[in-house]
Structure formats: structure tokens, C-alpha cells
Scaffold this active site. Structure first.
Site, PDB file in Angstrom:
ATOM      1  N   ARG A 129      16.851  -9.056 -14.736  1.00 60.22           N
ATOM      2  CA  ARG A 129      17.121  -7.990 -13.799  1.00 60.22           C
ATOM      3  C   ARG A 129      16.562  -7.391 -14.602  1.00 60.22           C
ATOM      4  NH1 ARG A 129      22.265 -10.138 -15.816  1.00 60.22           N
ATOM      5  NH2 ARG A 129      23.164 -11.126 -14.181  1.00 60.22           N
ATOM      6  N   LYS A 151       7.763  -0.553  -4.512  1.00 60.50           N
ATOM      7  CA  LYS A 151       8.234  -1.436  -3.954  1.00 60.50           C
ATOM      8  C   LYS A 151       7.068  -2.979  -3.632  1.00 60.50           C
ATOM      9  CE  LYS A 151       9.103   0.665   1.011  1.00 60.50           C
ATOM     10  NZ  LYS A 151       8.120   1.335   2.295  1.00 60.50           N
ATOM     11  N   GLU A 193      -6.535   3.565   4.360  1.00 54.06           N
ATOM     12  CA  GLU A 193      -5.289   4.330   3.714  1.00 54.06           C
ATOM     13  C   GLU A 193      -5.846   5.540   3.102  1.00 54.06           C
ATOM     14  OE1 GLU A 193      -2.543   2.913   4.719  1.00 54.06           O
ATOM     15  OE2 GLU A 193      -2.602   0.682   4.075  1.00 54.06           O
ATOM     16  N   LYS A 234       0.481  10.319  -2.128  1.00 54.88           N
ATOM     17  CA  LYS A 234       1.486   8.599  -2.215  1.00 54.88           C
ATOM     18  C   LYS A 234       2.975   9.015  -3.010  1.00 54.88           C
ATOM     19  CE  LYS A 234       3.709   4.580  -1.803  1.00 54.88           C
ATOM     20  NZ  LYS A 234       2.814   2.904  -1.088  1.00 54.88           N
ATOM     21  N   GLU A 244      12.557   5.556   0.892  1.00 58.67           N
ATOM     22  CA  GLU A 244      12.007   5.861   2.501  1.00 58.67           C
ATOM     23  C   GLU A 244      13.516   5.562   3.267  1.00 58.67           C
ATOM     24  OE1 GLU A 244       9.027   2.723   3.501  1.00 58.67           O
ATOM     25  OE2 GLU A 244       9.865   3.630   5.710  1.00 58.67           O
ATOM     26  N   ARG A 248       9.228   9.592   4.096  1.00 57.64           N
ATOM     27  CA  ARG A 248       8.164   8.208   3.116  1.00 57.64           C
ATOM     28  C   ARG A 248       7.390   7.301   4.477  1.00 57.64           C
ATOM     29  NH1 ARG A 248       8.841   4.459  -2.255  1.00 57.64           N
ATOM     30  NH2 ARG A 248       6.811   3.073  -1.544  1.00 57.64           N
ATOM     31  N   ASN A 252       3.710   5.377   7.854  1.00 56.99           N
ATOM     32  CA  ASN A 252       3.613   4.133   8.210  1.00 56.99           C
ATOM     33  C   ASN A 252       2.410   4.916   9.306  1.00 56.99           C
ATOM     34  OD1 ASN A 252       4.802   2.273   6.425  1.00 56.99           O
ATOM     35  ND2 ASN A 252       7.778   2.938   7.747  1.00 56.99           N
ATOM     36  N   HIS A 255       0.429   2.347  11.748  1.00 56.87           N
ATOM     37  CA  HIS A 255       0.868   0.573  10.790  1.00 56.87           C
ATOM     38  C   HIS A 255       1.748   0.030  11.981  1.00 56.87           C
ATOM     39  CE1 HIS A 255      -0.395   1.874   6.782  1.00 56.87           C
ATOM     40  NE2 HIS A 255       0.359   0.764   6.854  1.00 56.87           N
ATOM     41  N   HIS A 259       0.728  -3.394  12.700  1.00 58.20           N
ATOM     42  CA  HIS A 259       1.451  -4.717  12.229  1.00 58.20           C
ATOM     43  C   HIS A 259       1.361  -5.605  13.534  1.00 58.20           C
ATOM     44  CE1 HIS A 259       3.456  -3.132   8.442  1.00 58.20           C
ATOM     45  NE2 HIS A 259       2.874  -3.468   8.400  1.00 58.20           N
ATOM     46  N   HIS A 274      -5.798  -6.371   6.242  1.00 56.61           N
ATOM     47  CA  HIS A 274      -4.565  -5.221   7.046  1.00 56.61           C
ATOM     48  C   HIS A 274      -5.219  -3.404   7.391  1.00 56.61           C
ATOM     49  CE1 HIS A 274      -0.665  -2.537   6.336  1.00 56.61           C
ATOM     50  NE2 HIS A 274      -1.479  -2.346   5.578  1.00 56.61           N
TER      51      HIS A 274
HETATM   52  N1  LIG Z   1       3.821  -2.790  -2.289  1.00 57.42           N
HETATM   53  C1  LIG Z   1       3.010  -1.880  -1.099  1.00 57.42           C
HETATM   54  O1  LIG Z   1       3.938  -0.303  -1.387  1.00 57.42           O
HETATM   55  C2  LIG Z   1       2.014  -2.351  -0.179  1.00 57.42           C
HETATM   56  C3  LIG Z   1       1.380  -1.093   0.974  1.00 57.42           C
HETATM   57  C4  LIG Z   1       0.634  -1.405   0.999  1.00 57.42           C
HETATM   58  C5  LIG Z   1      -0.163  -3.009   1.320  1.00 57.42           C
HETATM   59  N2  LIG Z   1       0.712  -4.236   0.532  1.00 57.42           N
HETATM   60  C6  LIG Z   1       0.641  -5.002   0.646  1.00 57.42           C
HETATM   61  O2  LIG Z   1      -1.099  -5.417   0.365  1.00 57.42           O
HETATM   62  C7  LIG Z   1      -1.069  -6.698  -0.006  1.00 57.42           C
HETATM   63  C8  LIG Z   1      -2.672  -6.083   0.814  1.00 57.42           C
HETATM   64  O3  LIG Z   1      -3.955  -6.321  -0.065  1.00 57.42           O
HETATM   65  P1  LIG Z   1      -4.806  -5.712  -0.400  1.00 57.42           P
HETATM   66  O4  LIG Z   1      -5.709  -5.627   0.458  1.00 57.42           O
HETATM   67  O5  LIG Z   1      -5.161  -5.496  -1.876  1.00 57.42           O
HETATM   68  O6  LIG Z   1      -5.252  -7.517  -0.435  1.00 57.42           O
HETATM   69  P2  LIG Z   1      -5.487  -8.893  -1.514  1.00 57.42           P
HETATM   70  O7  LIG Z   1      -4.704  -8.252  -3.217  1.00 57.42           O
HETATM   71  O8  LIG Z   1      -4.976  -9.275  -0.814  1.00 57.42           O
HETATM   72  O9  LIG Z   1      -7.017  -8.384  -1.616  1.00 57.42           O
HETATM   73  C9  LIG Z   1      -8.065  -8.781  -1.268  1.00 57.42           C
HETATM   74  C10 LIG Z   1      -9.330  -9.714  -1.605  1.00 57.42           C
HETATM   75  O10 LIG Z   1      -9.997  -8.949  -2.781  1.00 57.42           O
HETATM   76  C11 LIG Z   1     -10.164  -9.813  -4.096  1.00 57.42           C
HETATM   77  N3  LIG Z   1     -10.256  -9.058  -4.698  1.00 57.42           N
HETATM   78  C12 LIG Z   1      -9.124  -8.295  -5.433  1.00 57.42           C
HETATM   79  N4  LIG Z   1      -9.714  -7.025  -6.251  1.00 57.42           N
HETATM   80  C13 LIG Z   1     -11.386  -7.763  -6.576  1.00 57.42           C
HETATM   81  C14 LIG Z   1     -11.655  -7.503  -6.782  1.00 57.42           C
HETATM   82  N5  LIG Z   1     -12.395  -6.291  -8.150  1.00 57.42           N
HETATM   83  N6  LIG Z   1     -13.003  -7.692  -6.949  1.00 57.42           N
HETATM   84  C15 LIG Z   1     -12.825  -9.617  -5.603  1.00 57.42           C
HETATM   85  N7  LIG Z   1     -12.624  -9.422  -5.469  1.00 57.42           N
HETATM   86  C16 LIG Z   1     -11.520  -8.496  -5.617  1.00 57.42           C
HETATM   87  C17 LIG Z   1      -8.275 -10.576  -3.458  1.00 57.42           C
HETATM   88  O11 LIG Z   1      -8.363 -11.829  -3.895  1.00 57.42           O
HETATM   89  C18 LIG Z   1      -8.314 -10.938  -2.398  1.00 57.42           C
HETATM   90  O12 LIG Z   1      -9.359 -11.866  -1.648  1.00 57.42           O
HETATM   91  C19 LIG Z   1      -0.594  -7.342   1.975  1.00 57.42           C
HETATM   92  O13 LIG Z   1       0.711  -7.524   1.227  1.00 57.42           O
HETATM   93  C20 LIG Z   1       0.747  -6.272   1.574  1.00 57.42           C
HETATM   94  O14 LIG Z   1       2.033  -5.995   2.451  1.00 57.42           O
HETATM   95  C21 LIG Z   1       1.713  -3.156  -0.286  1.00 57.42           C
HETATM   96 ZN   LIG Z   2      -0.943   0.314   4.762  1.00 59.75          ZN
END
Ligand SMILES: NC(=O)c1ccc[n+]([C@@H]2O[C@H](COP(=O)([O-])OP(=O)(O)OC[C@H]3O[C@@H](n4cnc5c(N)ncnc54)[C@H](O)[C@@H]3O)[C@@H](O)[C@H]2O)c1
Ligand SMILES: [Zn+2]
Length: 376
Positions: A129, A151, A193, A234, A244, A248, A252, A255, A259, A274
Site C-alpha cells: 500500500r 501521477k 514541455e 509544475k 487535478e 492543474r 494539458n 495535449h 494526444h 510525445h
Molecule cells: N506522470 C506524469 O505526470 C507524466 C507527465 C508527462 C509524461 N509522462 C509519461 O512519460 C513518458 C515519456 O517520458 P520520456 O519522454 O522520458 O520517455 P522515455 O522514458 O521512453 O525515454 C525516452 C528514450 O530515451 C532513453 N533515455 C532515457 N534517458 C536517457 C539518457 N540519459 N541517455 C540516453 N538515453 C536515454 C530511453 O531509454 C527512451 O528510449 C510517457 O509514457 C508519458 O505518458 C508522465
Molecule cells: Zn506532456
């Protein structure tokens, strides 16, 4: 806002009562992770979740640092990419965390981008939990966005992020040195972003980015500054509206369109990642606002000019390959958002730094706007 160019590390505190935490931003933090964690958490065990692109660069340094400070750590390296945010991998992670005998005062550590952060955070939120959670984000996107705010979640065949919990981290270590190994394309996508925070309600930050983006990309003190301003923006939004229910939602901006474009490309990262969808989406949100006579068209042009200058896509036609018909995009938008009697909720704007939530946008207006943009 006073944006200085200090080279030193930055700290952003997120004051959420008993869920308050610090975000540290600066180079070399992985080498100090053990000390930063033992200063804040009681437990002396940790389970690290990472991916196959990140592990070869940073896992050993993290393990060494934890060991030096007396934290017993195990690690799990998963495949890279959005598909890893699945129930199957969640099961693998929770199993490994339990096998490592992680108790509630011990930590799950996410070392990677938003994919690893969302998955490991979900696991940390549900094992026993809720166990402690440390984010070590290694992409620009995760440093300025996903690692902050609590999130977490995974994807299902019904859509993105449909299973998850709110589970705030106990510490975020945004080690800016890790961005040196990130691809230019992923860095740029994260930059969308960063620009978003300026466009929402920080016009002076957007001005600053227009002047300083080259240094942000080059990795000077301006990069740390841009990340710190973004995390603060943020954090402010999260503190005001943790779950949210209101403001918050401004995060978006861009987005809803973004999306829909991601869905239209079947989340094929070769075509669109993204942040690129968000870039096009933010330009569309400004153009759509102008079309509704809410903002001057000059504002949309200014936004597009900046995002184009940094090398981001800004138009639907910038996406390679065929896209489905506009009706399908509208369906994707309707699925993404609550639709009340043909009205959609959108983040619209009166101009740079003046975004607002509009909950009465007729879907027919969105259709005709999108149609005009596709033939443009
Ligand atoms: N929780 C939230 O509030 C929130 C907000 C925005 C996005 N997200 C989520 O985040 C995800 C996208 O995140 P992202 O863009 O970081 O993608 P990701 O985690 O897929 O990373 C992008 C790529 O970069 C590589 N990578 C990461 N760090 C590296 C480094 N230092 N050197 C070399 N390669 C590296 C990863 O292996 C991957 O291939 C989505 O799933 C999205 O839904 C969540
Ligand atoms: Zn985003």
C-alpha cells in the site's frame, strides 16, 4: 521573475504537508544519491528500476553511491520504450520489489525517463500500500514534468495511462549531466514541455527562452535554470491542485491535439514522440484561439516561430506518412476529454502566458478548424 544564470545546483521544494519533498537539480547528483537519500529516508534497502538505454551509462554509479552510504540495493533493467508501461512489466517490477524485501520505509528508485518513472512509481504506490519512492529522471521531459507531481501509471489496450495511482515521490534527483547522453530529438521533445510553462502563465519565461534557448540546448547554466523554473512552475500547479480537479489541467495545454496526433500515428515513436505532438498541439491551440477571436493571430505566429527555430515540428503536415481522416482525430479528442452534449474541454489562450480552461468548445468548431489546418 528574476532569472539569473547561476551555475550552482538548484533546489525546488514541493510543500505538500506530510507528502512534501525536494527536487534537486544539477550535475553529478547520481554520484551523491546515497547521501541525499539517507539524509531523508529511514530505510536502508532500495530496488532500482531502469531501462536498457540508461543502465549502461548510470546504473553502476548509482549502485556505488548507494553502497557507500550503506543502502543495500538491487536493480531491474527493462526494455526501453512506451510498451514497457504494461501490466506485464508492472507484475515483474512488483515481484522484484517484494523479492528484495522492500519495506514501507525503504525505497523504489526510478532511474530513467518518464516510462520508467510512471511504471516504478505505480509499483511503489501499490506494494504494501505504498513504499518510499525516489525519482532520478534522465530525460529532459521527465526532469521538467513527469517526475514531479505524483501521477503514476501504465497503459492498457483501452488507452494510455488508464491504470495508475497518485503517489508523490519522497525525493527527485534531476541530474543534469545525464542529459549529455540523451538524443537531440528527445531533448528537443522535452523542450516543448519547458516552453509550455511559459505559454501557460509565464510570459517573461517565454521571452527568456526565445533569447536563451541555444544555451539551454548547449548545456550551460541556462539549462539548469530552465529546468528549475519548469520544476517550480509544475510544483506550484501541483500544490494548488494536487489531484487535478481544477487549475492543474492547464498543464494539458497543447495535449488534447497532441494526444490525438499521437493516437493517429499509433504511438509510433519513429513518426512522432510525445513532446513533438505537444509542440504541434500548442501551435494548434494558439491558432484555434485566434480563430475563435480569443487571441491575436500574431501570438500563434510567435509561438510557432520559436518552436520551429529550435527544430520542433509545428504543423500537422510535418508528421511523416498518412494520417487518418479528421473525424477519427475528433473521435480521439472526444475519447481523451469529457464531452458534454457536443462540447469539449480545451485549454485555450488569450496569448503567450495567458492560457485558460474552456469547457464549452463545440466539437463542430474543432472539426472545421482541423480540416482547415490539414489542407493548409
Ligand atoms: N506522470 C506524469 O505526470 C507524466 C507527465 C508527462 C509524461 N509522462 C509519461 O512519460 C513518458 C515519456 O517520458 P520520456 O519522454 O522520458 O520517455 P522515455 O522514458 O521512453 O525515454 C525516452 C528514450 O530515451 C532513453 N533515455 C532515457 N534517458 C536517457 C539518457 N540519459 N541517455 C540516453 N538515453 C536515454 C530511453 O531509454 C527512451 O528510449 C510517457 O509514457 C508519458 O505518458 C508522465
Ligand atoms: Zn506532456
Amino acid at each position: 521573475m528574476n532569472i539569473s544564470s547561476r551555475t550552482t545546483e538548484r533546489l525546488v521544494h514541493v510543500p505538500l504537508g506530510d507528502r512534501a519533498y525536494d527536487i534537486l537539480i544539477g550535475p553529478g547528483l547520481i554520484g551523491r544519491a546515497g547521501g541525499e537519500i539517507t539524509a531523508r529516508l529511514k530505510g536502508r534497502r532500495a530496488a532500482i528500476v531502469t531501462d536498457e538505454n540508461v543502465a549502461p551509462h548510470y546504473l553502476e554509479a548509482l549502485m556505488d553511491s548507494l553502497q557507500t552510504d550503506g543502502i543495500e540495493a538491487v536493480s531491474l533493467t527493462l526494455p526501453a520504450g512506451e510498451k514497457t508501461k504494461s501490466l506485464e512489466h508492472l507484475a515483474t517490477v512488483t515481484d522484484m520489489v517484494l523479492a528484495a524485501r522492500i519495506e514501507r520505509s525503504d525505497a523504489v528508485i526510478a532511474l530513467g525517463g518518464g516510462v520508467i518513472g510512471d511504471l516504478a512509481g505505480f509499483a511503489a504506490g501499490i506494494v504494501r500500500r505504498g513504499v518510499r519512492f525516489v525519482q532520478i529522471p534522465t530525460t529532459l521531459l521527465s526532469q521538467v514534468d513527469s517526475s514531479v507531481g505524483g501521477k503514476t501509471g501504465i497503459n492498457t489496450r483501452h488507452g494510455k495511462n488508464l491504470l495508475g495511482v497518485f503517489h508523490q515521490p519522497d525525493l527527485v534527483l534531476a541530474d543534469t549531466s545525464t542529459l549529455d547522453t540523451l538524443s537531440e530529438r528527445e531533448f528537443r521533445a522535452g523542450y516543448a514541455e519547458v516552453a509550455k510553462y511559459g505559454l501557460i502563465d509565464k510570459p517573461e519565461f517565454f521571452d527568456w527562452l526565445e533569447k536563451n534557448w541555444r544555451q539551454v540546448f548547449a548545456g550551460g547554466p541556462e539549462r539548469i535554470e530552465a529546468i528549475a523554473v519548469s520544476c517550480q512552475a509544475k510544483a506550484d500547479m501541483v500544490v494548488e491542485d494536487e489531484r487535478e480537479t481544477g487549475r492543474r489541467a492547464l498543464l494539458n495545454l497543447g495535449h488534447t491535439f497532441g494526444h490525438a496526433l499521437e493516437a493517429a500515428t499509433q504511438y509510433d515513436s519513429a513518426r512522432l514522440v510525445h513532446g513533438e505532438g505537444v509542440s504541434i498541439g500548442m501551435v494548434l491551440a494558439h491558432q484555434f484561439s485566434a480563430r475563435l477571436n480569443l487571441a491575436s493571430p500574431d501570438e500563434a505566429e510567435r509561438v510557432e516561430a520559436h518552436l520551429r527555430a529550435v527544430g520542433l515540428p509545428t504543423r500537422i503536415n510535418d508528421i511523416a506518412g498518412e494520417l487518418p481522416p479528421t473525424e477519427r482525430l475528433i473521435e480521439a479528442i472526444a475519447q481523451d476529454k469529457k464531452v458534454k452534449s457536443g462540447k469539449l474541454t480545451f485549454i485555450l489562450t488569450h496569448g503567450v502566458g495567458e492560457a485558460f480552461i474552456a469547457d464549452d468548445v463545440p466539437s463542430s468548431e474543432v472539426s472545421s478548424f482541423l480540416e482547415s489546418k490539414r489542407s493548409a
